[in-house]
Design a protein around this motif. Sequence first.
Motif, PDB file in Angstrom:
ATOM      1  N   ALA A  68       0.831  -1.203   0.000  1.00 52.95           N
ATOM      2  CA  ALA A  68       0.000   0.000   0.000  1.00 52.95           C
ATOM      3  C   ALA A  68       0.868   1.257   0.000  1.00 52.95           C
ATOM      4  CB  ALA A  68      -0.935  -0.011   1.214  1.00 52.95           C
ATOM      5  N   GLU A  69       1.897   1.265   0.825  1.00 52.58           N
ATOM      6  CA  GLU A  69       2.824   2.404   0.860  1.00 52.58           C
ATOM      7  C   GLU A  69       3.496   2.591  -0.504  1.00 52.58           C
ATOM      8  OE1 GLU A  69       3.574   4.722   3.044  1.00 52.58           O
ATOM      9  OE2 GLU A  69       2.726   3.981   4.917  1.00 52.58           O
ATOM     10  N   ALA A  70       3.853   1.490  -1.140  1.00 48.67           N
ATOM     11  CA  ALA A  70       4.495   1.564  -2.457  1.00 48.67           C
ATOM     12  C   ALA A  70       3.558   2.170  -3.490  1.00 48.67           C
ATOM     13  CB  ALA A  70       4.960   0.176  -2.896  1.00 48.67           C
ATOM     14  N   ILE A  71       2.273   1.843  -3.422  1.00 47.64           N
ATOM     15  CA  ILE A  71       1.300   2.421  -4.350  1.00 47.64           C
ATOM     16  C   ILE A  71       1.265   3.938  -4.181  1.00 47.64           C
ATOM     17  CG2 ILE A  71      -1.194   2.641  -4.791  1.00 47.64           C
ATOM     18  CD1 ILE A  71      -1.343  -0.432  -4.304  1.00 47.64           C
ATOM     19  N   LEU A  72       1.227   4.408  -2.956  1.00 51.52           N
ATOM     20  CA  LEU A  72       1.195   5.853  -2.705  1.00 51.52           C
ATOM     21  C   LEU A  72       2.498   6.527  -3.124  1.00 51.52           C
ATOM     22  CD1 LEU A  72      -0.575   5.843   0.778  1.00 51.52           C
ATOM     23  CD2 LEU A  72      -1.583   6.432  -1.435  1.00 51.52           C
ATOM     24  N   ASP A  73       3.630   5.915  -2.778  1.00 48.12           N
ATOM     25  CA  ASP A  73       4.932   6.486  -3.144  1.00 48.12           C
ATOM     26  C   ASP A  73       5.118   6.529  -4.660  1.00 48.12           C
ATOM     27  OD1 ASP A  73       5.538   6.889  -0.471  1.00 48.12           O
ATOM     28  OD2 ASP A  73       6.693   5.027  -0.291  1.00 48.12           O
ATOM     29  N   ASN A  74       4.697   5.481  -5.351  1.00 48.72           N
ATOM     30  CA  ASN A  74       4.820   5.457  -6.814  1.00 48.72           C
ATOM     31  C   ASN A  74       3.957   6.536  -7.456  1.00 48.72           C
ATOM     32  OD1 ASN A  74       6.673   3.359  -6.847  1.00 48.72           O
ATOM     33  ND2 ASN A  74       5.104   1.788  -7.048  1.00 48.72           N
ATOM     34  N   ALA A  75       2.780   6.764  -6.911  1.00 43.16           N
ATOM     35  CA  ALA A  75       1.914   7.817  -7.456  1.00 43.16           C
ATOM     36  C   ALA A  75       2.567   9.181  -7.307  1.00 43.16           C
ATOM     37  CB  ALA A  75       0.553   7.786  -6.763  1.00 43.16           C
ATOM     38  N   ILE A  76       3.186   9.411  -6.163  1.00 41.25           N
ATOM     39  CA  ILE A  76       3.866  10.694  -5.961  1.00 41.25           C
ATOM     40  C   ILE A  76       5.000  10.866  -6.969  1.00 41.25           C
ATOM     41  CG2 ILE A  76       5.371  11.957  -4.349  1.00 41.25           C
ATOM     42  CD1 ILE A  76       3.476  10.994  -2.106  1.00 41.25           C
ATOM     43  N   LYS A  77       5.720   9.792  -7.275  1.00 45.66           N
ATOM     44  CA  LYS A  77       6.797   9.859  -8.270  1.00 45.66           C
ATOM     45  C   LYS A  77       6.254  10.112  -9.675  1.00 45.66           C
ATOM     46  CE  LYS A  77       9.831   6.747  -5.725  1.00 45.66           C
ATOM     47  NZ  LYS A  77      10.365   5.389  -5.656  1.00 45.66           N
ATOM     48  N   VAL A  84       2.484  21.870  -5.169  1.00 46.35           N
ATOM     49  CA  VAL A  84       1.258  21.292  -4.634  1.00 46.35           C
ATOM     50  C   VAL A  84       1.607  20.462  -3.407  1.00 46.35           C
ATOM     51  CG1 VAL A  84      -0.660  19.704  -5.085  1.00 46.35           C
ATOM     52  CG2 VAL A  84       0.141  21.234  -6.898  1.00 46.35           C
ATOM     53  N   THR A  85       0.867  20.684  -2.333  1.00 46.48           N
ATOM     54  CA  THR A  85       1.060  19.892  -1.121  1.00 46.48           C
ATOM     55  C   THR A  85       0.306  18.577  -1.271  1.00 46.48           C
ATOM     56  OG1 THR A  85       1.221  21.901   0.201  1.00 46.48           O
ATOM     57  CG2 THR A  85       0.742  19.846   1.378  1.00 46.48           C
ATOM     58  N   ILE A  86       1.044  17.469  -1.120  1.00 45.91           N
ATOM     59  CA  ILE A  86       0.435  16.142  -1.224  1.00 45.91           C
ATOM     60  C   ILE A  86       0.646  15.394   0.083  1.00 45.91           C
ATOM     61  CG2 ILE A  86       0.439  13.916  -2.405  1.00 45.91           C
ATOM     62  CD1 ILE A  86       1.366  15.329  -4.922  1.00 45.91           C
ATOM     63  N   PHE A  87      -0.456  14.909   0.620  1.00 41.98           N
ATOM     64  CA  PHE A  87      -0.425  14.062   1.811  1.00 41.98           C
ATOM     65  C   PHE A  87      -0.709  12.631   1.389  1.00 41.98           C
ATOM     66  CE2 PHE A  87      -1.847  18.257   3.258  1.00 41.98           C
ATOM     67  CZ  PHE A  87      -0.908  18.518   4.246  1.00 41.98           C
ATOM     68  N   LYS A  88      -0.269  11.687   2.223  1.00 45.72           N
ATOM     69  CA  LYS A  88      -0.557  10.272   1.986  1.00 45.72           C
ATOM     70  C   LYS A  88      -1.368   9.754   3.165  1.00 45.72           C
ATOM     71  CE  LYS A  88       3.603   8.699   1.969  1.00 45.72           C
ATOM     72  NZ  LYS A  88       4.779   7.826   1.846  1.00 45.72           N
ATOM     73  N   LYS A  89      -2.334   8.901   2.855  1.00 41.72           N
ATOM     74  CA  LYS A  89      -3.140   8.322   3.923  1.00 41.72           C
ATOM     75  C   LYS A  89      -3.522   6.897   3.546  1.00 41.72           C
ATOM     76  CE  LYS A  89      -6.753   9.416   7.126  1.00 41.72           C
ATOM     77  NZ  LYS A  89      -7.698  10.424   7.603  1.00 41.72           N
ATOM     78  N   LEU A  90      -3.417   5.998   4.525  1.00 43.51           N
ATOM     79  CA  LEU A  90      -3.797   4.591   4.356  1.00 43.51           C
ATOM     80  C   LEU A  90      -5.001   4.271   5.216  1.00 43.51           C
ATOM     81  CD1 LEU A  90      -0.362   2.757   4.621  1.00 43.51           C
ATOM     82  CD2 LEU A  90      -1.760   3.006   2.577  1.00 43.51           C
TER      83      LEU A  90
END
Length: 145
Positions: A68-77, A84-90
Amino acid sequence: MFKKILVPLDGSTPSIKAAKRAVKIAESSGAEVTFFHVQHSLESYINLPHIFAAETYNQIREELKAQAEAILDNAIKEVDAQGVTIFKKLSSGDPGKQIIEESQEGQYDLVVMGSRGLTGIQDFLMGSVASRVSKHAPCAVLIVR
């Protein structure tokens, strides 16, 4: 116009397209963006979790969290989020329900999400996550193909 944008991500191509669109909207409106991933609870994969050793059960949970963390990190990349301020939430549970709850509790102005290709009788019986969110979210929903 928009101050808070929620972007549910599942790692699919449509969800990455939605993330890119959300960032463009945020650039023009000054909104903050939250990339949100809902992992199915482990119990939805395992009918009888008590038969597994606790250590194995915890290892599987940790692996799902890492994915799940990898999905969020890959999207940010993948997105060009200059300024733009981007937050991540699981979260975990039923994706449609969790997205709707997060959009309410977080007081988001917009949900931007990818379409999902359920068709025919399957869509009639279950409905897609995007369809469910568009019907029940308390804010505007943009579905990106």
